[in-house]
Each structure stands twice: as structure tokens, then as C-alpha cells.
Design an enzyme around this catalytic site. Structure first.
Site, PDB file in Angstrom:
ATOM      1  N   ARG A  68       0.818  -1.207   0.000  1.00  0.00           N
ATOM      2  CA  ARG A  68       0.000   0.000   0.000  1.00  0.00           C
ATOM      3  C   ARG A  68       0.859   1.267   0.000  1.00  0.00           C
ATOM      4  O   ARG A  68       0.581   2.236  -0.689  1.00  0.00           O
ATOM      5  CB  ARG A  68      -0.879  -0.035   1.258  1.00  0.00           C
ATOM      6  CG  ARG A  68      -2.108   0.816   1.194  1.00  0.00           C
ATOM      7  CD  ARG A  68      -2.899   0.665   2.471  1.00  0.00           C
ATOM      8  NE  ARG A  68      -3.810  -0.468   2.457  1.00  0.00           N
ATOM      9  CZ  ARG A  68      -5.042  -0.439   1.924  1.00  0.00           C
ATOM     10  NH1 ARG A  68      -5.488   0.654   1.362  1.00  0.00           N
ATOM     11  NH2 ARG A  68      -5.811  -1.487   1.953  1.00  0.00           N
ATOM     12  N   ASN A 110     -11.922  14.810   1.544  1.00  0.00           N
ATOM     13  CA  ASN A 110     -12.684  13.683   1.011  1.00  0.00           C
ATOM     14  C   ASN A 110     -14.172  14.011   1.084  1.00  0.00           C
ATOM     15  O   ASN A 110     -14.593  14.794   1.928  1.00  0.00           O
ATOM     16  CB  ASN A 110     -12.408  12.435   1.869  1.00  0.00           C
ATOM     17  CG  ASN A 110     -13.163  11.212   1.387  1.00  0.00           C
ATOM     18  OD1 ASN A 110     -13.169  10.901   0.189  1.00  0.00           O
ATOM     19  ND2 ASN A 110     -13.810  10.504   2.295  1.00  0.00           N
ATOM     20  N   HIS A 112     -17.894  12.074   1.546  1.00  0.00           N
ATOM     21  CA  HIS A 112     -18.449  10.793   1.992  1.00  0.00           C
ATOM     22  C   HIS A 112     -19.973  10.876   1.931  1.00  0.00           C
ATOM     23  O   HIS A 112     -20.553  11.866   2.389  1.00  0.00           O
ATOM     24  CB  HIS A 112     -17.973  10.520   3.426  1.00  0.00           C
ATOM     25  CG  HIS A 112     -18.463   9.226   3.967  1.00  0.00           C
ATOM     26  ND1 HIS A 112     -17.939   8.010   3.558  1.00  0.00           N
ATOM     27  CD2 HIS A 112     -19.457   8.938   4.847  1.00  0.00           C
ATOM     28  CE1 HIS A 112     -18.579   7.036   4.184  1.00  0.00           C
ATOM     29  NE2 HIS A 112     -19.506   7.569   4.964  1.00  0.00           N
ATOM     30  N   ASP A 144      -7.777  12.308   7.962  1.00  0.00           N
ATOM     31  CA  ASP A 144      -6.754  12.032   8.977  1.00  0.00           C
ATOM     32  C   ASP A 144      -6.430  10.542   8.899  1.00  0.00           C
ATOM     33  O   ASP A 144      -6.741   9.898   7.903  1.00  0.00           O
ATOM     34  CB  ASP A 144      -7.228  12.494  10.369  1.00  0.00           C
ATOM     35  CG  ASP A 144      -8.446  11.717  10.853  1.00  0.00           C
ATOM     36  OD1 ASP A 144      -8.864  10.752  10.166  1.00  0.00           O
ATOM     37  OD2 ASP A 144      -8.973  12.070  11.922  1.00  0.00           O
ATOM     38  N   GLY A 146      -7.743   7.997  10.262  1.00  0.00           N
ATOM     39  CA  GLY A 146      -8.832   7.017  10.402  1.00  0.00           C
ATOM     40  C   GLY A 146      -9.659   6.904   9.134  1.00  0.00           C
ATOM     41  O   GLY A 146      -9.393   7.567   8.134  1.00  0.00           O
ATOM     42  N   VAL A 147     -10.683   6.050   9.193  1.00  0.00           N
ATOM     43  CA  VAL A 147     -11.585   5.895   8.049  1.00  0.00           C
ATOM     44  C   VAL A 147     -12.769   6.857   8.230  1.00  0.00           C
ATOM     45  O   VAL A 147     -13.603   6.656   9.120  1.00  0.00           O
ATOM     46  CB  VAL A 147     -12.080   4.433   7.927  1.00  0.00           C
ATOM     47  CG1 VAL A 147     -13.080   4.306   6.779  1.00  0.00           C
ATOM     48  CG2 VAL A 147     -10.902   3.501   7.704  1.00  0.00           C
ATOM     49  N   GLU A 177     -23.856  16.393  -3.007  1.00  0.00           N
ATOM     50  CA  GLU A 177     -22.389  16.298  -3.082  1.00  0.00           C
ATOM     51  C   GLU A 177     -21.854  17.282  -4.110  1.00  0.00           C
ATOM     52  O   GLU A 177     -20.841  17.949  -3.899  1.00  0.00           O
ATOM     53  CB  GLU A 177     -21.951  14.878  -3.464  1.00  0.00           C
ATOM     54  CG  GLU A 177     -22.246  13.827  -2.408  1.00  0.00           C
ATOM     55  CD  GLU A 177     -21.677  12.454  -2.771  1.00  0.00           C
ATOM     56  OE1 GLU A 177     -20.581  12.382  -3.340  1.00  0.00           O
ATOM     57  OE2 GLU A 177     -22.350  11.449  -2.479  1.00  0.00           O
TER      58      GLU A 177
HETATM   59  C1  GAR Z   1     -19.780   9.455  -4.228  1.00  0.00           C
HETATM   60  O1  GAR Z   1     -21.071   9.208  -3.723  1.00  0.00           O
HETATM   61  C2  GAR Z   1     -18.802   9.627  -3.087  1.00  0.00           C
HETATM   62  O2  GAR Z   1     -19.345  10.296  -1.979  1.00  0.00           O
HETATM   63  C3  GAR Z   1     -18.487   8.203  -2.758  1.00  0.00           C
HETATM   64  O3  GAR Z   1     -18.369   7.564  -3.999  1.00  0.00           O
HETATM   65  C4  GAR Z   1     -19.222   8.215  -4.938  1.00  0.00           C
HETATM   66  C5  GAR Z   1     -18.393   8.585  -6.138  1.00  0.00           C
HETATM   67  O4  GAR Z   1     -19.218   9.064  -7.160  1.00  0.00           O
HETATM   68  N1  GAR Z   1     -17.286   8.083  -1.997  1.00  0.00           N
HETATM   69  C6  GAR Z   1     -17.100   7.168  -1.073  1.00  0.00           C
HETATM   70  O5  GAR Z   1     -17.937   6.330  -0.801  1.00  0.00           O
HETATM   71  C7  GAR Z   1     -15.755   7.232  -0.390  1.00  0.00           C
HETATM   72  N2  GAR Z   1     -15.709   6.330   0.706  1.00  0.00           N
HETATM   73  P1  GAR Z   1     -18.592   9.813  -8.416  1.00  0.00           P
HETATM   74  O6  GAR Z   1     -17.464   8.912  -8.945  1.00  0.00           O
HETATM   75  O7  GAR Z   1     -19.729   9.900  -9.373  1.00  0.00           O
HETATM   76  O8  GAR Z   1     -18.076  11.135  -7.944  1.00  0.00           O
END
Ligand code: GAR
Length: 221
Positions: A68, A110, A112, A144, A146-147, A177
């Protein structure tokens, strides 16, 4: 004109959040330029979206790395070469290591698809439905160690409706989003965002919505 914030976007999938950021850069609402789009997935739709907008792209496939950290070092090198000020994870489905975070302190964000700290991790729209939550939403936060635990910059709330599926809820969340991610980046571009422990301080402060949301709606307010 003041200097544009240089951002590197990391995406693994369709890239609709990337598209929202591209659109806001192009229409002038976002004082940023995307220096590079990096994906770990050669089939990511994000690559096409970036290419259409003439943004340099790079595919760094995590499967080509046995550790990783080595994958992260390759991504960090590419971001440093592109001289990015901010790293934007937009549907990037890899957990990043401390080495990565240390290379960009308080400079990795990020998005979420849940109202953190509720429902971190994966398949969170289904988790919110299974739990019987009345609201979910999305969160932009600093990354940070964590997840999905880092300090929160901005959140949007959406109701969960009785006939929702994971798909319909995801679509309702995704729409938000696309608003809050460019907004968060713009606040950072304006140099208004500071991390103070768990808090994110925005100066000058942004007004918050003053109305409570209730679901199901009540006539008793
Ligand atoms: C989005 O809903 C984003 O919030 C999520 O993946 C999707 C990507 O959509 N991210 C996660 O779940 C991160 N853990 P996109 O490729 O159409 O932007």
C-alpha cells in the site's frame, strides 16, 4: 486576478463529483484549476471526463504494487510533480496511508455519502436505510489517519423517504455532493479554512441554515 488553487483530484469511478468541480472551475464559481486527475482504476469514467476537459490524467493501478505504501508513494510523487496545493478525493476507493497524509498536512479532503460520524465505510446509503434513519446526507472532511474520521468542513442533509432504495437515496445525496464539494474547495481557495483540533474554523464565518428539518414533517412547530 489572484492565483488559482491548484488541485489534484483522485477518483476511482464514474467521476460525477469530478465533473461538478470541472464545471464550477469552468463557470468561474471556483477559483481553482485541476492540475491532474489520478485514478487507480483504468476503467474509471473520471478519466474520460478529465480528458474531455483537457486535464492531464494519470492511471496508477494499485494492483501493480505489492505494498500500500509503495502505491501511495507513487501517487504522492505524481501530485508533488504536478505542484498541487490541495488533494481532493472524489470517489477514491482506497484508504490512504499516513505517509500520504504527512506529505499534504491538512491538505487532503474527502467526500463521503453519509452524515458523519454516522455510517463511515462502504455501502453507507444501504446502511442508513437498514438502520431506519430518517435523514442522511453527505460530508466533506479533512482526511486524517482514520476511516472517514477527519474534521468536518461542510455537510448537507437529505431526507430518507419511505420508498427509497439505495439507488434513489444515493442519487438524492449525490445531487448535494455536487454542491458542497465545490463549495468546500472554494472556501479553501479563499484561504478561509483552518483546522483546530476536531473543529474546522471558517473565517469569516458562513451563515448556517437556521431552520430545523423534521422527517416526517410535523405541524407542531
Ligand atoms: C460518491 O457518492 C462519493 O461520496 C463516494 O463515492 C461516490 C463517487 O461518485 N465516496 C465514497 O464512498 C468514499 N468512501 P462519483 O465517482 O460519481 O463522484
Amino acid at each position: 486576478m489572484s492565483k488559482l488553487l491548484r488541485i489534484g483530484v483522485l477518483a476511482s469511478g464514474g467521476g460525477t463529483n469530478l465533473q461538478a468541480i470541472i464545471d464550477r472551475c469552468q463557470d468561474g464559481h471556483l477559483a481553482a484549476e485541476i492540475a491532474v486527475v489520478i485514478t487507480n482504476n483504468p476503467g474509471a469514467g473520471a478519466l474520460d471526463r478529465a480528458a474531455k476537459a483537457n486535464i492531464p490524467t494519470l492511471c496508477i493501478n494499485h494492483r501493480d504494487f505489492s505494498h500500500r505504501e509503495d502505491f501511495d508513494n507513487a501517487v504522492v510523487s505524481a501530485l508533488q510533480k504536478a505542484e498541487v496545493d490541495l488533494v481532493v478525493l472524489a470517489g477514491f476507493m482506497r484508504i490512504i496511508t499516513q505517509t500520504f497524509i504527512d506529505a499534504f498536512p491538512d491538505r487532503v479532503i474527502n467526500i463521503h455519502p453519509a452524515l458523519l460520524p454516522a455510517f463511515p465505510g462502504l455501502h453507507v446509503q444501504q446502511q442508513a436505510l437498514d438502520y431506519g434513519a430518517r435523514f442522511s446526507g453527505c460530508t466533506v472532511h479533512f482526511v486524517d489517519g482514520g476511516v472517514d474520521t477527519g474534521p468536518i468542513i461542510i455537510q448537507a442533509v437529505v431526507p430518507i423517504l419511505p420508498d427509497d432504495s439505495a439507488d434513489s437515496l444515493s442519487a438524492r445525496i449525490l445531487e448535494q455532493e455536487h454542491c458542497i464539494y465545490p463549495q468546500a474547495i472554494q472556501l479553501i481557495a479563499e484561504d478561509r479554512v483552518r483546522v483546530a483540533g476536531r473543529q474546522v474554523v471558517i473565517t469569516p464565518a458562513c451563515p448556517a441554515e437556521a431552520t430545523a428539518l423534521v422527517n416526517p414533517a410535523t405541524s407542531l412547530q
